[in-house]
Design an enzyme around this catalytic site. Structure first.
Site, PDB file in Angstrom:
ATOM      1  N   GLY A 150      63.992  -0.293   0.878  1.00 33.54           N
ATOM      2  CA  GLY A 150      64.573   0.277  -0.328  1.00 33.54           C
ATOM      3  C   GLY A 150      65.430  -0.741  -1.049  1.00 33.54           C
ATOM      4  N   CYS A 151      65.698  -0.466  -2.318  1.00 37.45           N
ATOM      5  CA  CYS A 151      66.482  -1.403  -3.125  1.00 37.45           C
ATOM      6  C   CYS A 151      67.912  -1.512  -2.601  1.00 37.45           C
ATOM      7  CB  CYS A 151      66.454  -1.002  -4.594  1.00 37.45           C
ATOM      8  SG  CYS A 151      66.854   0.742  -4.915  1.00 37.45           S
ATOM      9  N   TYR A 152      68.553  -0.368  -2.384  1.00 33.31           N
ATOM     10  CA  TYR A 152      69.927  -0.405  -1.883  1.00 33.31           C
ATOM     11  C   TYR A 152      70.008  -1.058  -0.499  1.00 33.31           C
ATOM     12  CZ  TYR A 152      71.718   2.749  -5.573  1.00 33.31           C
ATOM     13  OH  TYR A 152      72.110   3.324  -6.764  1.00 33.31           O
ATOM     14  N   ALA A 186      69.880  -4.963  -0.760  1.00 33.06           N
ATOM     15  CA  ALA A 186      71.121  -5.601  -1.204  1.00 33.06           C
ATOM     16  C   ALA A 186      72.204  -5.488  -0.144  1.00 33.06           C
ATOM     17  CB  ALA A 186      71.592  -4.969  -2.517  1.00 33.06           C
TER      18      ALA A 186
END
Lengths: 347, 347, 347, 347
Positions: free
Chosen positions: A149-151, A154
């Site tokens: 996932g994107c979160y 990061a």
């Protein structure tokens, strides 16, 4: 030249895959698929692609796809991928799933956070988690990637050096994350309506974002003493970009920001797409716009004994399509950077 | 591999040239120059370039530059280029000036609209106007290009087929242009201050924009009966993009939108970077974001007898750095598209 | 204290009426109505109204409404108002319709531009067009106002002095209009989706906007020789605000910008909500943000003989709810400015 | 009617004071002052005020001001107020300083964080900290208010119930704050240039924001065991608004979100400008736009034992001019809400 199919191409991750693969030196788009718009020209829906791609959307014929291409990117929403992948797994074709369906090892956890049925455990077991920088060997040798996932991307890239070096109090991690609106996808809602989003900052899914168990699963692999993370998400009036601002209490072995920056630089010295900032310098989201970079800044505050890690990515690139292509490169034994040599559009 | 120098690299057009040339297959950046920050690392000023370019800014030593490179891009403001170019012209090096200094054939016109002294007439005479699609032969054979302004590029590409085919009343042309804020450049002012610009739409330089004589000069070459254009400019709260909405009264030979779309398609069939939309379809600025495309939509309104042409560009690309590289490609006899294969970042 | 009902209160014009009437010294909200959400608390849908209004939405019982209040504001979409108003007209209650249903005198014109059935001609005949500054006597003495569209308000206030003084070529009028996204209303669509709108500028309904016949109807009343207007609309990435940039060829009696500014100042000297700028000064949309002002700048270009008029409004205020309240004030013989003393929020 | 002077009126807080006082029922603007633009008409600098205020800027003659008005608002930057206030204190006039100069009790702390000389200790001792909801009695009885900073206002109103009830681990507080760009003031810089700010999210002054000691000073008064706070600030591409997202570890006496919401509701039941959200509901910044409200949402996560508090304000209102007027109302024994009855402009 490897051939790829994209299923779910009209969503934002799908369109970003198109942008990347059309300029990829070693992978070409063989076919694009959508469950509902078969026969429609993609450039008719997205006129920015006029004269660039002339393909029509095809329906999703799994056996045909599996027999014709080397790799299938699945860019459908959670709950849809798991209806496509079991059949795909019966063929030899490589698979990269950009949805959350195969990221969680425990189906019960999936159902608790995603609020719909999980895939079969045996298929989950076949998926390799594609956080590229931390899983290169498995990625190179697998045929089925569950793209992060994107979160989580990061957050985990930002936390990894601290967690793996056991430099922080395991129960103290707080990540305050902020995302541009493209992270909410293409579906229409009041939350993504320009009038309610522009010039506004909101928080959403407080303590309930479905990326929390994904982050915790990886953290607990890295350090089994980490029981949880506090993780919240904000919607920022911008199109692309994620910033994860992470706070954690430092152990006594931490003495300075410089020490941490050195650790990060050493950790990521062979990671082309992770750029570590000098002490006192922190990245903004636009500094990675349109690219696969993750930029990280770190500070140790000796007044409070707390560490702040700031990590930024482009949510559609390192947070989705970019990392998927990076993983595809490894699966095909290409240079990790193939097709990903974009320079940030900062201004 | 040709070698290029960029003078005025820290401005927005300069930074965009860096983005383009770092990925150009046939031209490489040999040196970057700034009048005031010699010795400073460019990535220190623009951290998005960290690990991508390690060059330091050099001061502007004309003879050294001219002897070391094949091409000099000059991305300094109007009034500065004309202090650099006379000396450069004494050498053999190719020159592309992105400022307005050498665009107007008549020095008096320059001084009237730019409010400062014009370059020498003899140097003006050496410059070829680099509106690529309409001047390819001269560009291929010259050594000194005056690169067009952003507004003239959008306006002229949109008007050319009508003007050259004499389909409109020569005195009836009105262009209502709108630009993103990067068009105002890097200098600080209330006009570019986020707080006064965000969520605001303003008009500026009413009837007085210095691009007016540039547009009129070209129009009058194409059709000597065109005496003037009414041209106004608006500042839109977005970073990049220009839309020129042009109105003109159709002559009697015009009967339908389809007729005009056909004309445009025929006119631009060999122009890779000009994309003509189907009847009823019009481009938005983001559909060319980050690319060298100019997208054009046309409508004939038989109720009023008036034609509307909508042309959009990315002001830093086709309106500045992109067209400069396109011109460089022609000067070096490369494929016009070399280093310009970007796909629009629409979302 | 007069009592008002608001039908269609959950739309943007409806919510703006709530903002205005809650602070109005002479009109209070008696009831709020929605066709589909009866029983729901308005502050539950719009939490910014928490502790400010505690009313629940009621369904639309015409006789009950008509008997209980002095004035009904109808803020429903076009095509809905005309289903409500015929019954309302059977009572004595005053009516202000913010939709386009009763603005066009000719039902055929309505059906051509709105693409659905027109109201009955006899009801159309009962409506007074509420362009306040130009219709005060009729407004004071009527019971049914058709409130002008946002674009016509900006365009007509800007054109009135020129048209009424016959200073322009009647066939030469071109209005290039730009609107913030709230003008597109609350309904969800790709056009209003943040990701496709942010940092983008688009044109829409080229030559086909349904406000064209409304503008032409008024212009032809003011000067029967005006046959049409060319009028186009752009969507700007901002929430509120309309700018109408109007171009017209000046007659020979026009000699200077100063002459025109004087004309405008004289024309509007008793119009509190119209502010005329000095020569060389032009308004931005944010300079009227949140208020009922229409700011106007004018320029005569003696090089081209063309006049440029720039008029800005807040589309939800002078373009909708604000003008509706201004009209209500006249209908009740209150000070025109009652409840409309907002100061622009520029920063 | 009380008379007020505004010193530093051309800054953003000054202009917001103008907006508020022009519609205040009990305070009127007597004079406006600027150190550098004496004689200039304010509406010439800010045309949105045309026809609304016709005052010219006056220079800063302390004795004249002190003798003519009842109250002086000082909206100058930090370091300037302290040059004006010592002289003002020699008169009887009431003073509200919106800068940070008199907020910190300890001059050494001021100099450490503000990097320039502190005011005299004896003058600091005369100032009452104007966090209205928590200091009403002192404010009512004083003549010199030091108005709180924008970040401290949002953070402290959000934390007060938890801190005063001793419900959290004193060493665990982390506030991740986000602000619109108007918080950075009117001065021009790359950070506030539209092109570098739009579509970008940045973090700044990591661990070094000068509002940290202000927050800690108040927290330690409320609970002397609180040694510090971790506090970071982000710049969001929007004009107005602050969100403070605060995290703290709950003590064992905390069992549910409902318990906390009840505590907050009870704590603030007499505070008109503080609105507490129901469990599961959290405010966005635009829900208080243009108003003096502080909206607060709270969540207890029993999975992690951590509390999240989300507090939002309009930085120019409750974070500056609004709270200043609220304090003025108390000083003059007016209704706290006088002149502050704005309704949020959400759309």
């Amino acid at each position: 030249m490897k051939k790829a199919a994209i299923i779910g191409v009209t969503g934002y991750s799908g369109i970003e895959l198109v942008r990347l693969l059309l300029n990829h030196p070693n992978i070409r788009i063989h076919s694009i698929h959508s469950s509902s718009q078969s026969g429609v020209n993609l450039a008719g829906i997205y006129p920015h692609l006029k004269n660039i791609i002339s393909d029509e959307l095809e329906d999703i014929n799994i056996s045909k796809i599996a027999n014709e291409v080397d790799l299938v990117f699945i860019a459908t929403p959670s709950g849809i991928s798991s209806k496509i992948i079991p059949e795909l797994l019966q063929y030899e074709v490589k698979i990269i799933d950009l949805s959350g369906d195969y990221r969680l090892n425990n189906p019960n956890t999936y159902e608790k956070w995603y609020k719909h049925p999980a895939p079969a455990q045996e298929d989950i077991n076949k998926a390799i988690y594609g956080l590229t920088e931390w899983n290169k060997e498995d990625i190179r040798n697998c045929r089925f990637i569950s793209n992060p996932g994107c979160y989580p991307t990061a957050t985990l890239l930002g936390l990894a050096p601290l967690v793996k070096s056991k430099l922080i109090d395991e129960r103290s991690i707080v990540t305050d994350a902020k995302s541009g609106v493209s992270g909410a996808g293409k579906s229409l809602s009041r939350v993504t309506h320009f009038v309610e989003t522009n010039d506004n900052l909101t928080i959403y899914k407080v303590n309930q974002h479905q990326h929390i168990p994904e982050i915790e699963q990886v953290l607990s692999i890295w350090n089994e003493n980490i029981p949880f993370i506090t993780f919240n998400t904000h919607l920022v009036p911008m199109t692309r970009g994620i910033m994860a601002t992470t706070y954690a209490n430092a152990n006594k072995s931490v003495g300075s920001t410089e020490q941490l920056v050195d650790l990060y630089k050493t950790t990521y010295e062979d990671s082309h797409f992770v750029r570590v900032r000098e002490p006192g310098n922190f990245p903004g989201t636009k500094e990675v716009y349109g690219t696969n970079y993750c930029d990280i800044g770190i500070a140790y505050d000796n007044r409070t004994g707390r560490i702040t890690v700031v990590s930024v990515i482009d949510n559609l690139m390192k947070g989705a399509a970019g990392q998927a292509v990076q993983n595809a490169n490894l699966m095909f034994d290409f240079d990790e950077r193939a097709g990903l040599d974009h320079i940030p559009i900062y201004i």
